[in-house]
Write an enzyme that holds these catalytic residues in place. Sequence first.
Site, PDB file in Angstrom:
ATOM      1  N   SER A  50     -22.013  30.201  18.798  1.00 27.13           N
ATOM      2  CA  SER A  50     -20.849  30.467  19.289  1.00 27.13           C
ATOM      3  C   SER A  50     -20.556  29.917  20.583  1.00 27.13           C
ATOM      4  O   SER A  50     -19.776  30.269  21.382  1.00 27.13           O
ATOM      5  CB  SER A  50     -20.843  32.048  19.821  1.00 27.13           C
ATOM      6  N   HIS A 109      19.313  55.923  15.379  1.00 20.70           N
ATOM      7  CA  HIS A 109      19.616  55.197  14.089  1.00 20.70           C
ATOM      8  C   HIS A 109      20.272  54.043  14.155  1.00 20.70           C
ATOM      9  O   HIS A 109      21.036  53.901  13.262  1.00 20.70           O
ATOM     10  CB  HIS A 109      20.112  56.386  13.354  1.00 20.70           C
ATOM     11  N   SER A 142      19.514  25.975  18.174  1.00 20.24           N
ATOM     12  CA  SER A 142      19.132  25.574  16.840  1.00 20.24           C
ATOM     13  C   SER A 142      19.064  24.023  16.733  1.00 20.24           C
ATOM     14  O   SER A 142      19.793  23.275  17.481  1.00 20.24           O
ATOM     15  CB  SER A 142      20.280  26.141  15.890  1.00 20.24           C
ATOM     16  N   GLN A 155     -21.166  39.015  17.519  1.00 19.09           N
ATOM     17  CA  GLN A 155     -20.701  37.636  18.033  1.00 19.09           C
ATOM     18  C   GLN A 155     -19.090  37.407  17.503  1.00 19.09           C
ATOM     19  O   GLN A 155     -18.660  36.825  18.333  1.00 19.09           O
ATOM     20  CB  GLN A 155     -21.625  36.588  17.555  1.00 19.09           C
TER      21      GLN A 155
HETATM   22  N1  ARG Z   1     -24.205  34.719  20.818  1.00 20.72           N
HETATM   23  C1  ARG Z   1     -24.500  36.100  20.769  1.00 20.72           C
HETATM   24  C2  ARG Z   1     -23.537  37.330  20.708  1.00 20.72           C
HETATM   25  O1  ARG Z   1     -22.398  36.907  21.046  1.00 20.72           O
HETATM   26  C3  ARG Z   1     -25.579  36.313  21.667  1.00 20.72           C
HETATM   27  C4  ARG Z   1     -26.705  37.389  21.311  1.00 20.72           C
HETATM   28  C5  ARG Z   1     -27.593  36.856  20.296  1.00 20.72           C
HETATM   29  N2  ARG Z   1     -28.816  37.876  20.023  1.00 20.72           N
HETATM   30  C6  ARG Z   1     -29.408  37.837  19.003  1.00 20.72           C
HETATM   31  N3  ARG Z   1     -30.266  38.655  18.774  1.00 20.72           N
HETATM   32  N4  ARG Z   1     -29.303  36.984  18.045  1.00 20.72           N
HETATM   33  O2  ARG Z   1     -23.735  38.131  20.391  1.00 20.72           O
END
Ligand code: ARG
Length: 496
Positions: free
Chosen positions: A39, A168, A287, A332
């Site tokens: 992430s 309406h 337009s 996540q």
């Molecule tokens: N990037 C993870 C999230 O947003 C952080 C927590 C990760 N924890 C784990 N036990 N893998 O949730």
Amino acid sequence: MTEESATDDGTADAAAEGDGSVIRRDRFSGGPARSFLSSLEADERIFEADLEVDRAHVVMLAERGIIEADVAGEILTALDAIEVDGHASLPDGEDVHEAIETAVIQRIGEEGGKMHTARSRNDEVAACIRYRLREDALSALEATCSLREVLCEVADEHAETVMPGYTHLQPAQPITVAHWALSYEQTVRRDTARLLEAYGRINASPLGGAAFAGTTFEIDRERTADLLGFDSVLENSMDASSSRDFLLETASALSILATTLSGLAEDVILFANRGFVSLSDDYSSTSSIMPQKKNPDTLELVRAVAGDAAAGVQGLQTTLKGLPRAYNRDLQRATPHVWEAVDAVTEATEVAAGAVATADWNEDALAGAAGEGFSTATGVADLLAENGLPFRTAHEVVAIAAEDGADYDALESAAREVLGEPLEVFVNPDAVEAALDPAESVASRDSQGGPAPLAVRTQLESARSSLETDQEKLMDASESLSSAHDALREEVNEYV
Ligand code: ARG
């Protein structure tokens, strides 16, 4: 340990190459699912928040004697440098938490790993999301207040501007522009209240919940909450680290706000279409082929944001539904729904406020349309009822007149048909003429909350006073965030 000596270490070398293995060594360091797992990119949103959460945690660990003060100093110094370098310079990692820890270890060596004592990424990420979402929720809240302010200004200026009111989509009863504007002010006022409620529940600290089952270390959860400006501690560690109802609540409040905005936008689009209001060029588009066109595109996009926000709630709730306790990685993917919703809805609120603030109300067109469709009919029926006719009979007289010219003469012949006597037997003809006049009709509907200019003035006063109260609450909230930030900086300065 210096950065150089850290890179003497083979592990740190590997980390410098970007595979994040300082923390994971050789396990879980790659694989085909690596980017699916990560992430890190999306976590840019919580980069600053994570640094603050790290600082508060490290200060608390040092205060409690869990880590040495000089190690805390090195970690905190490294965190400052990492902040200067920015999110883009972080080493690779599964997420921002891992990447920042890796970056600290790269700078100061293995001792850097002490920053992760007595916590987990589970309580860490929950704290980061809450920390960042507070700021975003405050921006959304401020946008609602600005919109309310604009609606109050429109109401103030147009307390006497008569316009058609619809049910309406058909002309129903005359109202004023002020009455219309304050109707939305009152709805947005509740949107503010809902977001403030949500803010209160965002603003609690999960830090110290650790993975979910607390820790053996003698941590001070109140202290980290305080350092981060959280109002309270989420007591149960399993709840703290794994619940996300605060996300769902915030997204829902945003979605309700977006729904309010979509109605407001739709009204203004219709009013512009009928020539009642003219949008500023800044909030219009044209337009590419039809040169005569001036289109209300911004408001159409405001209207559409309700779809984004509803999708966010749906995505989030579907992700959260049925998740077992405690942490699961599904979480996540829950968070980005809220970032998207808060960005879209805040911007839509600002744009709606700008479009309304800069629009010109065409008073002549509004006055001309106010009586259309026999919109004063209810007032005439009320008048007949006030003069002793059963309302249902009055309704019948006026309904016949509505089909037959919708004027005094039509009422006269309807009265003869239904009641067998001329109208003046029942009611003063001047009063009937007044009831047929849209402005007089509006002025007579002076019940609490009604459109009569006097009743609208009272509504405007309450709108302004509740706006002031809410603005003070927002000011207090943002001051408390910035003073927590300053206080944490001072604590950090004791070490660096
Ligand atoms: N990037 C993870 C999230 O947003 C952080 C927590 C990760 N924890 C784990 N036990 N893998 O949730």
